[in-house]
Design a protein around this motif. Sequence first.
Motif, short mmCIF file in Angstrom:
data_model
loop_
_atom_site.label_atom_id
_atom_site.label_comp_id
_atom_site.label_asym_id
_atom_site.label_seq_id
_atom_site.Cartn_x
_atom_site.Cartn_y
_atom_site.Cartn_z
N TYR A 487 -37.85 -22.50 -30.67
CA TYR A 487 -38.24 -23.84 -30.22
C TYR A 487 -38.34 -23.87 -28.68
O TYR A 487 -39.29 -24.44 -28.12
N LEU A 488 -37.38 -23.25 -28.02
CA LEU A 488 -37.39 -23.23 -26.55
C LEU A 488 -38.59 -22.45 -26.02
O LEU A 488 -39.21 -22.84 -25.03
N TRP A 489 -38.96 -21.35 -26.69
CA TRP A 489 -40.12 -20.56 -26.26
C TRP A 489 -41.39 -21.40 -26.39
O TRP A 489 -42.23 -21.42 -25.48
N LEU A 490 -41.52 -22.08 -27.51
CA LEU A 490 -42.71 -22.92 -27.72
C LEU A 490 -42.74 -24.05 -26.69
O LEU A 490 -43.81 -24.40 -26.18
N GLY A 491 -41.57 -24.61 -26.38
CA GLY A 491 -41.49 -25.67 -25.37
C GLY A 491 -41.91 -25.20 -23.99
O GLY A 491 -42.39 -26.01 -23.17
N GLN A 492 -41.74 -23.91 -23.71
CA GLN A 492 -42.15 -23.35 -22.42
C GLN A 492 -43.65 -23.10 -22.35
O GLN A 492 -44.23 -23.05 -21.27
N HIS A 493 -44.29 -22.87 -23.52
CA HIS A 493 -45.69 -22.45 -23.54
C HIS A 493 -46.66 -23.52 -24.00
O HIS A 493 -47.87 -23.30 -23.99
N PHE A 494 -46.13 -24.67 -24.42
CA PHE A 494 -46.98 -25.78 -24.85
C PHE A 494 -46.61 -27.02 -24.05
O PHE A 494 -45.58 -27.04 -23.37
N PRO A 495 -47.43 -28.06 -24.10
CA PRO A 495 -47.13 -29.26 -23.30
C PRO A 495 -45.73 -29.82 -23.56
O PRO A 495 -45.23 -29.77 -24.69
N ASP A 496 -45.10 -30.37 -22.51
CA ASP A 496 -43.72 -30.88 -22.62
C ASP A 496 -43.55 -31.93 -23.70
O ASP A 496 -42.54 -31.94 -24.41
N GLN A 501 -37.47 -31.96 -27.42
CA GLN A 501 -36.01 -31.75 -27.54
C GLN A 501 -35.55 -30.45 -26.87
O GLN A 501 -34.55 -29.86 -27.26
N LYS A 502 -36.26 -30.03 -25.83
CA LYS A 502 -35.93 -28.76 -25.18
C LYS A 502 -34.50 -28.77 -24.60
O LYS A 502 -33.76 -27.79 -24.76
#
Length: 555
Positions: A487-496, A501-502
């Motif tokens: 989830y954290l990786w996706l949060g870094q690579h896609f719009p905030d 919930q990062k």
Amino acid sequence: MELLLAMGASDQAEEFLFPIFAEFCINEFSSEIARYRELVNSADLTKPHMWFPFTRAMKRKIVYHCGPTNSGKTYNALQRFMKASTGIYCCPLRLLAMEIYEKVNVMGVYCSLCTGQEKREVPFASHLACTVEMAHLGKQWEVAIVDEVQMMNDEYRGWAWTRAFLALQAEEIHVCGDPSALKLLRNLCAATGDEIEERNYERFMPLTLDTRSLRGDYSNIQAGDCVVAFSRREIFQVKQEIELTTKHRCCVVYGALPPETRTQQAKLFNDPNSGYDVLVASDAIGMGLNLNIKRVIFFAMEKFNGDQRGQVPASHIKQIAGRAGRRGSLYPEGIATTFYSQDIAYLATCLKQPFEEAQSAGLFPVFEQMELFASQLPDVTFAQLLDRFAQTCRLDGSYFLCRHDNLKKVANVLDKVPGLSLEDRFYFCFTPVNLRDPKCIGTLFRFATAYSKNVPVRMFIGLPKGMAKDDMQLCNLETQHQLLSMYLWLGQHFPDNAFPQKEQAAQMASQIATLLGESLVLFSSHASHKKQQLKAQSTNHRKDKISTSARKVAA
């Protein structure tokens, strides 16, 4: 026609017919040939150094710190890094990036951190420690370090080292690695026009091979030993046997543990007063952890490589064995051996082998190139697109296309998700997902489905109630951390706003890493308690036998 019949089925006939056939194809299939040429041109990976014109406009100096493990090559590169006005450090592991980030800040150099899962911005930072995939290529630096540069030859991740080396805009680039990549780096520098300086290092103290092995006897385990096993099951089996049959207590390090938990276990092992004096680990110790190891003991020499079990390559054996002995520690001299006598011959062969020269560097297309290629093939799935690109691409002799089978497995899962753009599919495929865990694959599918519907992606992952009390609960903790990391990786690579919930995910991941560390300590306590119970039972059994014998004598 008579002439052709006279030639018969021969090379002469083929030579005669080929120009006629070629002319026919050009006239009849001109549009198809033009489309194929466009397809091939869109998959052209030749001269990758020319993809970065701003970098090629610079006059860079490459300093190759070349040497084996425990030779001080990275230490010397870091000295120059810390003296520079600006600098970037690129490495293979989050663990290593975090270690350098902490060390450099303690030394008074303001340094930020950037990995696939997290960013830590330090105010007024002039330096950056990052995983190699997250290297900032659009910014100019005085000094850059590319660590473990031999991984340029890695069949899956090599593209990241190649891209960093070719693209980093730095006046000085210090690359650290073993001798296997030296010839390849020379060839790349000849193509880029960069100056290269070679600095060679030797181990501070030689690595000694103990040919006696442990002969399969756990009682031969000593303080400062690191037993290397290549599966999670074997690691816990060895740990349990050591703690039940000897006075030693064990720390463990393996790939599924979060970086924070590995660091905690390493600190316990390194602390002479902790009560933990043996380490049982996977090949995860090969890089990224400073460990006070006296002997590296190979429990096995085979490993499952994703398809089948096979012997661990000599280069990996040398990297792991080289972790024994560390300058300035309790054990400056290193020893390597095996648990079973039959493995000594292979270990000796591996240690004697010179480093095998890397012949080529890995490449993989960026999204823009994949998008151009996809425009020629509008009716194929993304998994099929990856295969077609691999079949069509052109490469120079110094490069190879990195394997994409893991990406293809994720792509096949995501093909069932409608509404994702090509760009979405491309970046979702690079998500660090455990492909052997159905829960991880199912959760990625759910994340992708929510994202495709343009709704905020929620975690729906609960925080565990407490420490793991058995191996199944420990596995569940590891899986939960993997889901949060994803989830954290996706949060870094896609719009905030897509992954809102990062912060909560980062807090939960930190708590689970702590719980995992506490659970591993608890497991050692249980083993110690069990050993005491067995000892007490054995003592009571002997007393009963003595009492029975005494009664017989009295009678």
